[in-house]
Write a protein that holds these residues in place. Structure first.
Motif, PDB file in Angstrom:
ATOM      1  N   ALA A  12      38.399  65.127 101.021  1.00 51.86           N
ATOM      2  CA  ALA A  12      38.984  64.383 102.141  1.00 51.86           C
ATOM      3  C   ALA A  12      39.962  63.330 101.643  1.00 51.86           C
ATOM      4  CB  ALA A  12      37.870  63.735 102.967  1.00 51.86           C
ATOM      5  N   SER A  13      39.596  62.624 100.568  1.00 49.18           N
ATOM      6  CA  SER A  13      40.477  61.578 100.036  1.00 49.18           C
ATOM      7  C   SER A  13      41.790  62.157  99.543  1.00 49.18           C
ATOM      8  CB  SER A  13      39.768  60.832  98.899  1.00 49.18           C
ATOM      9  OG  SER A  13      38.592  60.197  99.364  1.00 49.18           O
ATOM     10  N   ALA A  14      41.724  63.310  98.870  1.00 50.06           N
ATOM     11  CA  ALA A  14      42.927  63.936  98.334  1.00 50.06           C
ATOM     12  C   ALA A  14      43.851  64.410  99.451  1.00 50.06           C
ATOM     13  CB  ALA A  14      42.549  65.102  97.431  1.00 50.06           C
ATOM     14  N   VAL A  15      43.281  65.037 100.476  1.00 52.46           N
ATOM     15  CA  VAL A  15      44.105  65.516 101.588  1.00 52.46           C
ATOM     16  C   VAL A  15      44.729  64.338 102.332  1.00 52.46           C
ATOM     17  CG1 VAL A  15      44.113  66.769 103.767  1.00 52.46           C
ATOM     18  CG2 VAL A  15      42.803  67.649 101.845  1.00 52.46           C
ATOM     19  N   ARG A  16      43.935  63.292 102.568  1.00 53.01           N
ATOM     20  CA  ARG A  16      44.446  62.146 103.322  1.00 53.01           C
ATOM     21  C   ARG A  16      45.607  61.476 102.598  1.00 53.01           C
ATOM     22  NH1 ARG A  16      45.002  61.749 107.754  1.00 53.01           N
ATOM     23  NH2 ARG A  16      42.807  61.852 108.371  1.00 53.01           N
ATOM     24  N   GLU A  17      45.474  61.298 101.287  1.00 47.40           N
ATOM     25  CA  GLU A  17      46.547  60.633 100.545  1.00 47.40           C
ATOM     26  C   GLU A  17      47.788  61.507 100.460  1.00 47.40           C
ATOM     27  OE1 GLU A  17      47.200  59.221  95.985  1.00 47.40           O
ATOM     28  OE2 GLU A  17      45.520  58.299  97.064  1.00 47.40           O
ATOM     29  N   SER A  18      47.606  62.813 100.344  1.00 41.52           N
ATOM     30  CA  SER A  18      48.741  63.717 100.185  1.00 41.52           C
ATOM     31  C   SER A  18      49.378  64.090 101.516  1.00 41.52           C
ATOM     32  CB  SER A  18      48.287  64.984  99.452  1.00 41.52           C
ATOM     33  OG  SER A  18      47.739  64.654  98.202  1.00 41.52           O
ATOM     34  N   MET A  19      48.581  64.120 102.594  1.00 45.03           N
ATOM     35  CA  MET A  19      49.104  64.441 103.920  1.00 45.03           C
ATOM     36  C   MET A  19      48.586  63.395 104.899  1.00 45.03           C
ATOM     37  SD  MET A  19      49.063  68.622 104.063  1.00 45.03           S
ATOM     38  CE  MET A  19      47.297  68.810 104.161  1.00 45.03           C
ATOM     39  N   PRO A  20      49.199  62.219 104.911  1.00 45.49           N
ATOM     40  CA  PRO A  20      48.673  61.090 105.695  1.00 45.49           C
ATOM     41  C   PRO A  20      48.518  61.363 107.178  1.00 45.49           C
ATOM     42  CG  PRO A  20      50.470  60.388 104.257  1.00 45.49           C
ATOM     43  CD  PRO A  20      50.412  61.869 104.182  1.00 45.49           C
ATOM     44  N   ASP A  21      49.328  62.254 107.730  1.00 39.99           N
ATOM     45  CA  ASP A  21      49.302  62.506 109.171  1.00 39.99           C
ATOM     46  C   ASP A  21      48.377  63.651 109.566  1.00 39.99           C
ATOM     47  OD1 ASP A  21      51.158  60.469 109.615  1.00 39.99           O
ATOM     48  OD2 ASP A  21      52.861  61.830 109.290  1.00 39.99           O
ATOM     49  N   ALA A  22      47.721  64.270 108.604  1.00 33.31           N
ATOM     50  CA  ALA A  22      46.844  65.407 108.915  1.00 33.31           C
ATOM     51  C   ALA A  22      45.632  64.957 109.724  1.00 33.31           C
ATOM     52  CB  ALA A  22      46.387  66.081 107.630  1.00 33.31           C
ATOM     53  N   HIS A  23      45.151  65.858 110.572  1.00 37.30           N
ATOM     54  CA  HIS A  23      43.859  65.663 111.246  1.00 37.30           C
ATOM     55  C   HIS A  23      42.805  66.305 110.344  1.00 37.30           C
ATOM     56  CE1 HIS A  23      40.937  65.475 114.604  1.00 37.30           C
ATOM     57  NE2 HIS A  23      40.481  66.583 114.058  1.00 37.30           N
ATOM     58  N   ILE A  24      41.899  65.491 109.808  1.00 35.82           N
ATOM     59  CA  ILE A  24      40.912  65.980 108.846  1.00 35.82           C
ATOM     60  C   ILE A  24      39.524  65.865 109.459  1.00 35.82           C
ATOM     61  CG2 ILE A  24      39.995  65.764 106.510  1.00 35.82           C
ATOM     62  CD1 ILE A  24      42.560  64.237 105.782  1.00 35.82           C
ATOM     63  N   ALA A  25      38.820  66.988 109.496  1.00 32.67           N
ATOM     64  CA  ALA A  25      37.455  67.020 110.040  1.00 32.67           C
ATOM     65  C   ALA A  25      36.507  67.561 108.982  1.00 32.67           C
ATOM     66  CB  ALA A  25      37.406  67.882 111.297  1.00 32.67           C
TER      67      ALA A  25
END
Length: 377
Positions: free
Chosen positions: A29-42
């Protein structure tokens, strides 16, 4: 698939359990959030993960899958109609859950466990990219990107799982991750801090060094002997002038209290203050993390609480027998180390000892663990 990082994506991370796996899986989750800040992550989780996932700064949503009551065949045969009715309800709940996940329109699903159940859900999610672990033919079919895990055994689990994100973040994400991705996250709050301050006051530890010892593991084969923990605790008290605080989880109090009582007997024989061994009440995981942040050192088996201690900021010594240490020991060797025998029977990765001797743990000396602890204190 090589998604643009400016495009908004809907990402589902599938990692339902165990608690240690969920904690370390937070790197995804941390990697996706930092790399794609606007993504919706569940995140898709068993309800047991609630206390680790609620409020996670990288997540937008958490989906808890239905929990089914397990039945034994004898009980089912005695009450066949009740069993059939319960089974039908379970199937209906599972189908509804899959339908609800599909409605979320995820375009990326990252399955970090790949059981038959999660494989089916991943395939039915409708996602364009379905990243999973290469296991067996009856699961591999569900994914259009599979990771071979041969090299995972040599990497910290939080780093190894980043391999699942290579199609999203690029090759470098697993081989050269940001170190802060690898630090487990756990919630905190003013009330949790106040609770720990109260406990420290109660046991006279606010201005005294203490070491946390966690002798439990749900599998007996992965526990260092109770007597060894008591002997180690006594040596730490004598050599470092510290207080020992015992860590335990639900259903483990009797086992740990017995070790605490053994240490009390040893302290009495040495004419030392029995207040140097503390048996606290049951703490939540967030409270354990807050307490770990105040301790001089955490020592224990490779269990879920060891990762909670890392999340809290403690230096740690992990004790290993049948398991490889690299996947479960944080790579910062200045603050984290693993202790394991270097010869004889070890690292079999089994849950039951094939020799019946449990020698990987039974023959691991108190001196070797004490030496590792002294280097970090």
């Amino acid at each position: 698939m090589n998604p643009s990082r400016t495009e908004q994506h809907r990402v589902l991370i599938v990692l339902p359990r165990q608690l240690g796996d969920i904690l370390l899986g937070g790197s995804l989750a941390s990697a996706v959030r930092e790399s794609m800040p606007d993504a919706h992550i569940a995140w898709l989780s068993h309800p047991m993960g609630r206390q680790l996932l609620e409020g996670h700064p990288a997540l937008n949503a958490i989906h808890y899958h239905p929990v089914f009551k397990s039945w034994r065949w004898r009980a089912a045969l005695k009450q066949p109609l009740h069993f059939l009715g319960t089974w039908v309800k379970h199937v209906a709940a599972e189908l509804k859950f899959i339908r609800d996940i599909r409605k979320q329109n995820f375009d990326i699903v990252v399955d970090s466990i790949c059981t038959p159940r999660t494989a089916l859900l991943t395939r039915l999610s409708g996602a364009r990219l379905r990243s999973g672990i290469r296991t067996r033919w009856n699961r591999n079919w569900a994914y259009n990107r599979l990771c071979a895990t041969a090299e995972w055994a040599n990497l910290y689990a939080a780093q190894a799982r980043l391999d699942l994100l290579k199609p999203i973040l690029g090759e470098h994400c697993a081989t050269q991750p940001s170190l802060h991705w690898l630090k487990p996250w756990i919630p905190s709050s003013p009330s949790i801090v106040a609770r720990i301050e109260s406990l420290l006051n109660e046991f006279g530890l606010n201005h005294r060094p203490f070491i946390l010892l966690s002798p439990t593991h749900r599998r007996e084969l992965r526990r260092w002997p109770a007597d060894s923990y008591a002997a180690l605790a006594l040596e730490l008290i004598k050599q470092k002038n510290v207080t020992i605080v015992w860590m335990w989880g639900p259903g483990e109090d009797a086992f740990v209290r017995e070790i605490h009582n053994t240490l009390l007997t040893l302290l009495n024989a040495e004419h030392l203050d029995q207040a140097l061994s503390v048996f606290p009440p049951l703490l939540t995981l967030a409270e354990v993390a807050a307490l770990a942040g105040r301790c001089q050192l955490w020592i224990g088996n490779s269990n879920g609480l060891s990762h909670v201690a890392v999340a809290g900021g403690a230096a740690t010594v992990q004790i290993h027998g049948p398991t490889a240490s690299a996947p479960w020991t944080h790579p910062d060797t200045t603050r984290h180390t693993a202790v394991q025998r270097t010869e004889g029977c070890l690292r079999c990765e089994r849950n039951v000892c094939a020799l019946g001797t449990h020698e990987c743990m039974m023959k691991l000396s108190v001196e070797s663990v004490l030496s590792a602890a002294l280097k970090l204190t």
